[in-house]
Each structure stands twice: as C-alpha cells, then as structure tokens.
Design a protein around this motif. Structure first.
Motif, PDB file in Angstrom:
ATOM      1  N   ASP A 184       0.826  -1.197   0.000  1.00  0.00           N
ATOM      2  CA  ASP A 184       0.000   0.000   0.000  1.00  0.00           C
ATOM      3  C   ASP A 184       0.863   1.250   0.000  1.00  0.00           C
ATOM      4  OD1 ASP A 184       0.421   0.997   2.910  1.00  0.00           O
ATOM      5  OD2 ASP A 184      -0.160  -1.099   3.163  1.00  0.00           O
ATOM      6  N   ILE A 185       0.223   2.372  -0.320  1.00  0.00           N
ATOM      7  CA  ILE A 185       0.832   3.703  -0.246  1.00  0.00           C
ATOM      8  C   ILE A 185       0.011   4.534   0.723  1.00  0.00           C
ATOM      9  CG2 ILE A 185       1.309   5.853  -1.459  1.00  0.00           C
ATOM     10  CD1 ILE A 185       1.900   4.308  -3.936  1.00  0.00           C
ATOM     11  N   THR A 186       0.672   5.164   1.668  1.00  0.00           N
ATOM     12  CA  THR A 186       0.032   6.077   2.611  1.00  0.00           C
ATOM     13  C   THR A 186       0.728   7.423   2.509  1.00  0.00           C
ATOM     14  OG1 THR A 186      -0.469   4.265   4.130  1.00  0.00           O
ATOM     15  CG2 THR A 186      -0.576   6.502   5.018  1.00  0.00           C
ATOM     16  N   SER A 187      -0.033   8.475   2.306  1.00  0.00           N
ATOM     17  CA  SER A 187       0.556   9.811   2.197  1.00  0.00           C
ATOM     18  C   SER A 187      -0.301  10.823   2.927  1.00  0.00           C
ATOM     19  CB  SER A 187       0.715  10.220   0.723  1.00  0.00           C
ATOM     20  OG  SER A 187      -0.547  10.291   0.094  1.00  0.00           O
ATOM     21  N   GLY A 188       0.306  11.926   3.291  1.00  0.00           N
ATOM     22  CA  GLY A 188      -0.417  12.993   3.972  1.00  0.00           C
ATOM     23  C   GLY A 188       0.490  14.190   4.206  1.00  0.00           C
ATOM     24  N   GLY A 189      -0.133  15.325   4.467  1.00  0.00           N
ATOM     25  CA  GLY A 189       0.662  16.507   4.749  1.00  0.00           C
ATOM     26  C   GLY A 189      -0.131  17.781   4.579  1.00  0.00           C
ATOM     27  N   PHE A 190       0.566  18.902   4.704  1.00  0.00           N
ATOM     28  CA  PHE A 190      -0.084  20.202   4.579  1.00  0.00           C
ATOM     29  C   PHE A 190       0.914  21.217   4.043  1.00  0.00           C
ATOM     30  CE2 PHE A 190       2.012  20.492   8.648  1.00  0.00           C
ATOM     31  CZ  PHE A 190       2.461  21.811   8.703  1.00  0.00           C
ATOM     32  N   THR A 191       0.369  22.305   3.505  1.00  0.00           N
ATOM     33  CA  THR A 191       1.162  23.465   3.088  1.00  0.00           C
ATOM     34  C   THR A 191       0.405  24.721   3.488  1.00  0.00           C
ATOM     35  OG1 THR A 191       2.143  22.316   1.194  1.00  0.00           O
ATOM     36  CG2 THR A 191       2.204  24.728   1.172  1.00  0.00           C
ATOM     37  N   LEU A 192       1.088  25.650   4.119  1.00  0.00           N
ATOM     38  CA  LEU A 192       0.521  26.952   4.463  1.00  0.00           C
ATOM     39  C   LEU A 192       1.120  27.997   3.539  1.00  0.00           C
ATOM     40  CD1 LEU A 192      -1.308  28.569   6.381  1.00  0.00           C
ATOM     41  CD2 LEU A 192       0.712  28.942   7.845  1.00  0.00           C
ATOM     42  N   ARG A 193       0.257  28.672   2.767  1.00  0.00           N
ATOM     43  CA  ARG A 193       0.711  29.686   1.812  1.00  0.00           C
ATOM     44  C   ARG A 193       0.348  31.087   2.312  1.00  0.00           C
ATOM     45  NH1 ARG A 193       2.804  27.320  -2.289  1.00  0.00           N
ATOM     46  NH2 ARG A 193       3.374  29.400  -3.067  1.00  0.00           N
ATOM     47  N   TYR A 194       1.289  32.003   2.096  1.00  0.00           N
ATOM     48  CA  TYR A 194       1.087  33.409   2.469  1.00  0.00           C
ATOM     49  C   TYR A 194       1.307  34.268   1.236  1.00  0.00           C
ATOM     50  CZ  TYR A 194       2.022  38.042   4.372  1.00  0.00           C
ATOM     51  OH  TYR A 194       2.002  39.393   4.629  1.00  0.00           O
ATOM     52  N   HIS A 195       0.346  35.140   0.941  1.00  0.00           N
ATOM     53  CA  HIS A 195       0.460  36.023  -0.210  1.00  0.00           C
ATOM     54  C   HIS A 195       1.317  37.239   0.132  1.00  0.00           C
ATOM     55  CE1 HIS A 195      -2.454  33.685  -2.500  1.00  0.00           C
ATOM     56  NE2 HIS A 195      -2.150  34.445  -3.535  1.00  0.00           N
ATOM     57  N   LEU A 196       2.540  37.230  -0.400  1.00  0.00           N
ATOM     58  CA  LEU A 196       3.419  38.391  -0.236  1.00  0.00           C
ATOM     59  C   LEU A 196       2.850  39.593  -0.977  1.00  0.00           C
ATOM     60  CD1 LEU A 196       6.750  36.470  -0.922  1.00  0.00           C
ATOM     61  CD2 LEU A 196       5.864  37.148   1.317  1.00  0.00           C
ATOM     62  N   ILE A 197       2.330  39.346  -2.176  1.00  0.00           N
ATOM     63  CA  ILE A 197       1.654  40.365  -2.976  1.00  0.00           C
ATOM     64  C   ILE A 197       0.277  39.811  -3.334  1.00  0.00           C
ATOM     65  CG2 ILE A 197       1.683  41.702  -5.109  1.00  0.00           C
ATOM     66  CD1 ILE A 197       4.707  41.574  -5.073  1.00  0.00           C
TER      67      ILE A 197
END
Length: 385
Positions: A184-197
C-alpha cells in the motif's frame, strides 16, 4: 522482456533511497556449477559487489530522486488562490530515464541494464482560506473588509491506497496472471501559503494576476510493495564458458518512508476567466529511509559452449577442456538474494509550471515539478466553493 524481469521488478519499487547501502549474494550449486572453472565460480560468488557498485547504487539514486519529487508535488495548489474552500483528487507521477548501464566483472557481463526511476502518489486534497474560515468572508471580498488572515491559504492532502484491491489488481491480472502484487501507499501533509503580494482582478474576468505567494509544507509518504513474479519460463544466460537457462520465481519486498519539507514561491495569470498559467520554484529538505529485499532462486541448466569458451578463457586453459565435455547439459540451482537499507536525499531544488482550466466551480489542474533530470506531473480536478 523475460531477460529484464529481475531488473524491472527491482526498479518498480526502489524509491526514496539515496545514497544507498546494499548487501547482495549470488550462489551457484549442483552439477551445473561443477562444469565451471574455479575462476568463474569465484567470480559468481563475488558478483554482488560489482552489481552493487556499478548498477544497484545508481538505480537506487535514480529512484530516490523520482520518489522525493512525487512527494513534493502532492498538494495540487495551482496558482495558490483559494476564495473559500476547495476539494479535489489528483495523482502525481514522477520519473526519469538515464543512460543504460553496462556491468562488467572479469569474465561476466550484463549489457544495457535500464536505469530509470518512477514513483506514484495519489492524493485527496482540501484547501481553505483562513480569512473565510475565521468568519471574515471570501478572499475576494471588498478590500476594506479584508483581514490579515485573508492572505493565508491552508492546503491539506492525504491518501491510503492498497495495491491488492480494486481496479489495480484486476488490471494486473488481466495483463499478466503470473504477477502477484501487494502492499500500500500512505501519504499525507499540509502546506501553508502566504500572499506576499495580493492578487489583482479587472473585475470582469478578462485578466487576473494571481499575486506572489510563498508556501511552507510538511509532506509524508510511506510505501510498502510486495511483488512475486513466476511465469514458469526460463531466462537465457552465459556464465564464462557455459551457456544455459535459469528459471524460478522472483520475490520483491520493499518499504520506505520519506518526509519532505518544501518551501516555494509561485505566481500566475488568469486569462479570459478559463485559463490560468502559473510558475514558481523552491527547495525541499528530505528525511527518511527505505529497505529492500529481492530474491530469485530456481533451476539452472548449463552446458559448455565452444564460442563461450573462446571468449572467456585463455587458450591455455581452453585447451584443457576435453571435446567430449562440450554440449553436455548439467543441472543445478542459481540463487540471488539482495537486501539493503538507504536514506533519502537531504535536499532537492525544483521548478514549478502548470495550467489550470476553470469551468464554473470545477478546476482541472496540471501541475509539473522539475528537479534536475526528474519530471513530475500532478493531474487532478478540484471543486471550488
């Protein structure tokens, strides 16, 4: 195709492993092995180091580069804009192909062994604008109503996929009933993006600038792959002065975990409402390890061959072999047992490019990540609300 069965099974799952440490064993037993000169038998017993240094390590490096990039390219973020929230499903494919490798060890040789890397990472994705989540309205609200949190978008992804179930196993059985696939494949995660402009729109949908945003993420991927291949057919081979065939089943057991911490900057433009082009670049720190065990053992049939004798032995030694011994077949067993552990590469630099097609609330996204010689493509669909 049969000649590359062992190699292709090795390539299938050896991902996320560079640099590597491998231990291997190749043994020959039975009457078939007694017709080989002592020098050739010694070469077979020491073949593992040649395979490791000249081939296995290089393939593991190639697989590692592909797998890490597929882990990085898991969030399907597109240009980095979220008005309220989005949900979607996509799959990231990564791969590269380098020049074939020739392995030579004294009188033994393996020509044009493939050196390719591939990785697969399906993911379910969710994205939300933090300003909207905290009750401040969508991100395209009036400027005087916006808060600092409207500059932040949070992307979540995850998936668990079992190879032994569903359409994948049915497709494998339809193509080749001699392959058993598990794991099997197990994946997960997150990304927090901030708009500089912040983004800018003309208000009528003809043109929109996506702004410039920076994202910091944490991505995790674990793979367990178990493969057994047995087609009851034999593979031709040459061992010094002898030629013959080798049969048997190949069993492959692979497991790996990798954690990537990517940081990237991206921007984009939307034209005529429907088409959005985006691009960017970044770098990732990676942590993880993997393990591999590959075995093949089966019946060996050998016979001394005059052409092989001439090619592999000196004239003095070849003259000692009686003519009556030529062509007489002998049987035995040839076994290969390879196992190893490895660490994921420390850092990966990458570029981003892609296109997003907007159709009402649906967004069809194709997002490419390129790192040196590795290419990864995430293809999927999102629904924006």
């Amino acid at each position: 195709m049969r000649n590359r069965t062992l190699t292709l099974l090795l390539i299938l799952g050896t991902s996320l492993v560079s640099p590597s440490r491998m231990d291997a064993g190749v043994t020959c037993s039975g009457d078939a092995c007694t017709i080989l000169p002592a020098s050739i038998q010694s070469q077979i017993n020491n073949l593992d180091q040649a395979l490791k240094l000249q081939y296995t390590d290089k393939v593991l490096t190639t697989m590692s580069e592909a797998a890490v990039v597929s882990n990085i390219n898991s969030s399907m973020m597109g240009p980095g804009l979220v008005n309220r929230f989005q949900v979607g499903l996509g799959v990231a494919l990564a791969g590269q192909q380098k020049e074939d490798i020739n392995v030579a060890y004294q009188n033994l040789s393996f020509q044009k062994l493939p050196n390719v890397g591939a990785s697969l990472a399906p993911n379910f994705v969710v994205a939300v604008n933090l300003g909207w989540l905290m009750g401040g309205g969508p991100s395209d609200t009036e400027p005087e109503l916006k808060t600092f949190l409207h500059r932040f978008n949070l992307y979540l992804h995850g998936f668990k996929f079992n190879f032994a179930q569903g359409d994948v196993q049915k497709a494998i059985e339809a193509q080749n009933k001699n392959v058993d696939l598990g794991g099997d494949i197990t994946s997960g995660g997150f990304t927090l993006r901030y708009h500089l402009i912040e983004n800018y729109s003309d208000g009528i949908g003809l043109f929109e600038f996506s702004g410039i945003s920076m994202g910091l993420g944490l991505h995790y991927q674990r793979q367990v792959i178990d493969v057994t291949y047995n087609d009851n057919k034999t593979q031709s081979l040459t061992l010094g002065p002898a030629v013959g065939t080798w049969g048997g089943a190949t069993t492959f057991n692979y497991s790996s975990t990798v954690t990537s911490v990517p940081i990237d900057i991206r921007t984009g433009f939307r034209l005529f409402y429907f088409f959005t082009l985006f691009a960017g670049g970044g770098t990732s720190m990676n942590f993880g390890s993997s393990s591999l065990n590959l075995t093949r053992s089966g019946p060996l049939v050998l016979a001394l061959d005059s052409n092989a004798i001439t090619a592999s032995l000196s004239p003095e030694i070849a003259a000692l072999i009686p003519t009556s011994a030529l062509g007489q077949t002998k049987t035995g067993t040839l076994s290969m047992d390879i196992s190893g552990k490895a660490q994921a590469p420390n850092t990966t630099n990458f570029l981003i490019a892609g296109v997003e097609i907007n159709a009402l609330i649906t967004k069809l996204t194709v997002e490419a990540v390129v790192a040196q010689n590795v290419q990864s493509v995430m293809v999927g669909a999102k629904f924006a609300f």
